[in-house]
Design an enzyme around this catalytic site. Structure first.
Site, PDB file in Angstrom:
ATOM      1  N   GLY A   1       0.833  -1.207   0.000  1.00 10.42           N
ATOM      2  CA  GLY A   1       0.000   0.000   0.000  1.00 10.42           C
ATOM      3  C   GLY A   1       0.867   1.256   0.000  1.00 10.42           C
ATOM      4  O   GLY A   1       0.559   2.242  -0.678  1.00 10.42           O
ATOM      5  N   ASP A   2       1.964   1.211   0.744  1.00  6.45           N
ATOM      6  CA  ASP A   2       2.869   2.374   0.793  1.00  6.45           C
ATOM      7  C   ASP A   2       3.537   2.573  -0.577  1.00  6.45           C
ATOM      8  O   ASP A   2       3.701   3.706  -1.037  1.00  6.45           O
ATOM      9  CB  ASP A   2       3.953   2.174   1.858  1.00  6.45           C
ATOM     10  CG  ASP A   2       3.356   1.893   3.227  1.00  6.45           C
ATOM     11  OD1 ASP A   2       2.222   2.366   3.483  1.00  6.45           O
ATOM     12  OD2 ASP A   2       4.001   1.201   4.035  1.00  6.45           O
TER      13      ASP A   2
END
Ligand code: ADP
Length: 310
Positions: free
Chosen positions: A253-254
């Site tokens: 997600g990052d």
């Protein structure tokens, strides 16, 4: 330049153990200690993807110094606000195919630090084209602190990509300070709305038109191996990704946030923005180390990502 902000960074310690024994001594040989926190993953991925990135946030104590030296080893520029408290450790014990985590809450920010950071930040952001804020707020800061930070950015016409969850995200959505983009995953979206979410496009369209999201230009709902579902103004997109061999999806997600932010900075088309974000997420999932991407595999993957208006 992109400024990636981590308000509550950590030194992430990993203890791999064949057997984790309770109530006795466990000896570890292959310990790894890395600069952790979601925004630092974003900064690392941005640097590997060739972006001009500055890591910022709040940092303190000798673990704060360790984080800064790790960033320097990775040739990532940084400019942190120094606090009195100690930056935290987060421990992951990897055992028998499981992961047991011990997460320190971190330092408590004083009222004076709360005020002084905002003046420091208002000055810092003059250098940025776009910012990303990732993760939780440290204790002591009011829950509307991201709202205050976004207001400062909005005043200077600096767009913000916000990747947080829980009350700090709710406060922003309920306020006038609007981020350009938010990237909840399905669980975070369900928590935000207080109900379970079906991941078919009709249900997602309905959910994303909830007035809660009014004023937020981009909502990117990331769905792991199922790609993403996206609302940009009033257009909806389904992002379909190929099946890949996954090594460690933590931090994907990052990496996606890094890709979306970089492509937004470059004012790319909707399709390019979404492809770039998803490919960096996939590249992270293919690596063992969180917040690492092997850009050599980029061009082969991007050909296999589809963005379809739905
Ligand atoms: P988060 O880490 O915030 O929960 P996701 O797990 O949804 O975010 O991952 C972000 C993106 O990374 C996904 O949209 C996808 O592009 C990619 N990704 C994550 N997990 C996988 C996986 N198992 N297989 C392929 N791609 C993945």
């Amino acid at each position: 330049m992109i400024i990636s902000v981590t308000m509550n960074p950590s030194v992430d310690i990993s203890y791999p153990l064949e057997n984790f024994k309770l109530d006795t001594v466990n000896r570890v040989t292959n310990t790894t200690k890395t600069a952790g926190g979601k925004g630092l993953n974003v900064a690392r991925v941005l640097q590997q993807a060739g972006a001009n990135v500055l890591a910022s946030g709040m940092i303190g104590g000798h673990l704060g110094e360790f984080i800064q030296s790790e960033l320097e080893n990775n040739k990532i520029s940084h400019d942190f606000f120094t606090i009195n408290g100690q930056t935290r450790n987060c421990i992951a014990i990897l055992h028998e195919g499981k992961q047991t985590e011990i997460l320190e809450k971190g330092p408590i920010i004083s009222e004076s630090e709360e005020e002084r950071f905002l003046s420091y930040f208002a000055h810092l952001i003059t250098q940025a084209d776009i910012l990303s804020f990732s993760g939780s707020l440290p204790a002591g800061l009011p829950e509307d602190y991201y709202e205050k930070m976004i207001s400062l950015c909005n005043k200077q016409h600096k767009p913000v990509v916000l990747d947080s969850s829980g009350t700090s995200l709710q406060k922003v959505l309920a306020s006038k300070a609007k981020p350009l983009l938010i990237k909840p995953n399905i669980e975070e979206l369900a928590a935000l709305l207080g109900k379970s979410i079906e991941n078919d496009s009709e249900s997602l369209k309905h959910v994303l038109t909830n007035p809660l999201f009014n004023g937020v230009e981009w909502i990117v709902v990331s769905m792991g191996a199922d790609g993403a579902f996206v609302k940009h103004f009033n257009t909806f997109y389904q992002v379909t990704i190929p099946q890949i061999d996954v090594t460690n999806p933590v931090g994907s997600g990052d990496a996606t946030v890094a890709g979306l932010t970089q492509a937004l900075e470059m004012q790319q088309s909707d399709e390019e923005i979404l492809k770039h974000g998803n490919v960096l997420g996939m590249l992270n999932a293919q690596e063992k180390r969180t917040g690492h991407v092997n850009m050599q595999n980029y061009s082969a993957l991007i050909k296999r990502v589809q963005v379809k208006e739905v």
